[in-house]
Every structure is written in C-alpha cells, then in structure tokens.
Design a protein around this motif. Sequence first.
Motif, mmCIF file in Angstrom:
data_model
loop_
_atom_site.group_PDB
_atom_site.id
_atom_site.type_symbol
_atom_site.label_atom_id
_atom_site.label_comp_id
_atom_site.label_asym_id
_atom_site.label_seq_id
_atom_site.Cartn_x
_atom_site.Cartn_y
_atom_site.Cartn_z
ATOM 1 N N ALA A 16 0.838 -1.206 0.000
ATOM 2 C CA ALA A 16 0.000 0.000 0.000
ATOM 3 C C ALA A 16 0.870 1.251 0.000
ATOM 4 C CB ALA A 16 -0.933 -0.004 1.208
ATOM 5 N N LYS A 17 1.932 1.234 0.787
ATOM 6 C CA LYS A 17 2.842 2.386 0.837
ATOM 7 C C LYS A 17 3.483 2.621 -0.537
ATOM 8 C CE LYS A 17 6.918 4.187 3.117
ATOM 9 N NZ LYS A 17 8.078 3.910 3.940
ATOM 10 N N GLN A 18 3.899 1.544 -1.181
ATOM 11 C CA GLN A 18 4.499 1.662 -2.514
ATOM 12 C C GLN A 18 3.497 2.273 -3.498
ATOM 13 O OE1 GLN A 18 5.494 -2.436 -3.162
ATOM 14 N NE2 GLN A 18 7.599 -2.195 -2.435
ATOM 15 N N ARG A 19 2.244 1.831 -3.418
ATOM 16 C CA ARG A 19 1.216 2.355 -4.325
ATOM 17 C C ARG A 19 0.988 3.847 -4.079
ATOM 18 N NH1 ARG A 19 2.395 -2.035 -4.995
ATOM 19 N NH2 ARG A 19 1.547 -3.599 -6.378
ATOM 20 N N GLY A 45 2.344 14.025 -14.350
ATOM 21 C CA GLY A 45 1.310 14.186 -15.366
ATOM 22 C C GLY A 45 0.870 12.882 -16.012
ATOM 23 N N ARG A 46 1.037 11.761 -15.326
ATOM 24 C CA ARG A 46 0.661 10.457 -15.874
ATOM 25 C C ARG A 46 -0.568 9.929 -15.125
ATOM 26 N NH1 ARG A 46 4.421 7.702 -19.025
ATOM 27 N NH2 ARG A 46 2.499 6.622 -19.561
ATOM 28 N N GLU A 47 -1.682 10.587 -15.329
ATOM 29 C CA GLU A 47 -2.912 10.284 -14.591
ATOM 30 C C GLU A 47 -3.411 8.856 -14.841
ATOM 31 O OE1 GLU A 47 -5.463 10.692 -11.744
ATOM 32 O OE2 GLU A 47 -4.090 12.327 -12.218
ATOM 33 N N GLU A 48 -3.219 8.334 -16.063
ATOM 34 C CA GLU A 48 -3.698 6.983 -16.359
ATOM 35 C C GLU A 48 -2.947 5.932 -15.531
ATOM 36 O OE1 GLU A 48 -0.248 7.743 -19.022
ATOM 37 O OE2 GLU A 48 -1.993 8.905 -18.475
ATOM 38 N N LEU A 49 -1.643 6.157 -15.314
ATOM 39 C CA LEU A 49 -0.872 5.236 -14.480
ATOM 40 C C LEU A 49 -1.245 5.394 -13.007
ATOM 41 C CD1 LEU A 49 2.626 5.543 -16.196
ATOM 42 C CD2 LEU A 49 1.003 3.655 -16.361
ATOM 43 N N ALA A 50 -1.502 6.624 -12.600
ATOM 44 C CA ALA A 50 -1.925 6.882 -11.218
ATOM 45 C C ALA A 50 -3.257 6.187 -10.942
ATOM 46 C CB ALA A 50 -2.033 8.379 -10.959
ATOM 47 N N GLU A 51 -4.154 6.211 -11.919
ATOM 48 C CA GLU A 51 -5.462 5.574 -11.749
ATOM 49 C C GLU A 51 -5.321 4.059 -11.580
ATOM 50 O OE1 GLU A 51 -9.245 5.259 -10.887
ATOM 51 O OE2 GLU A 51 -8.203 7.167 -11.150
#
Length: 150
Positions: A60-63, A74-80
């Motif tokens: 969870a911490k890594q995520r 600026g990589r919202e798709e990867l963040a999602e």
Amino acid sequence: MIRDTIKQTQIDAMKGGDKERLAAVRLILAKLKDRDIELRTASQKPEDDALVIETLQKMAKQRRESITMYVDGGREELAEQERKELKVIEEFLPRQMSQEETCAAIEAIKTELGAQSVKDMGRVMAELKARHGTVLDMSAASRLVKESLS
C-alpha cells in the motif's frame, strides 16, 4: 486467516470475470509467496496474519508513493491504475487508526515513557510500532511523533 480470504477473493474474481481485481489479487499473492520464500531460511517466522498485514502495508505504501509520483509527472492513467490496486490491497488490511486515535496513542506512550524531546523519538516509535504496528501508517505516525516532541 487473511491469506485464505485473499485466495477466496481470487477465486471469486476469476468466476466473476473481474480482470482488474484478479490482477491485483494475483500481485498480492505473488508478493506473499516471495515473502514465504524469503522466510524459509529464517530462524524465527512471524505469525501468518502479521506477515500478511506487514506485506500488504508495504504494498500500500508503494502504491501511495507511485500515485504521488505519477500525478506529479502528469501520468494520470498510471496513477489511476495504482489507485485501483491500492483499493484492492486496502480491502484486506485491518481498519487503520484515525489521526485522532494515533495522536492519543502517541500521547499515552509519551507519558508512559517520559519522552520530552526529539531525542526520545526512537523509543516512542518503537513502542508505537510494537503496540499498534498492524493498524497504523508508520510514516504518518512518525510525522505526528516528531511534531508532538518538538
């Protein structure tokens, strides 16, 4: 046991055709298998639920860190994608202590140990982890301990 719940969730995700959930659960099981392999040679093995919780907390911490980096980059798709995995991981973790509960625990430990300065932070953190490690975000707790001892 938490491990059994995770395995059952994997079966349910396969039967339900939920590919994203299945992928996240498989990541969890793979990480647990890695930890089991690491501990084969260990002289002292932790209790299984404690091992699972510790592993899930690290994941969870890594995520959370990845989400922050992806959003900043600026990589919202990867963040999602990371958020979806984090949501599945958090389902198996015990309810985490709120900030108010954490502050109360810190104050109780400070009083008990007679901690008054930042020099005592290590003792307070060790006791906090021993008592509440499975239900506490230690990085947030560290910040709160430092604030209260300053």
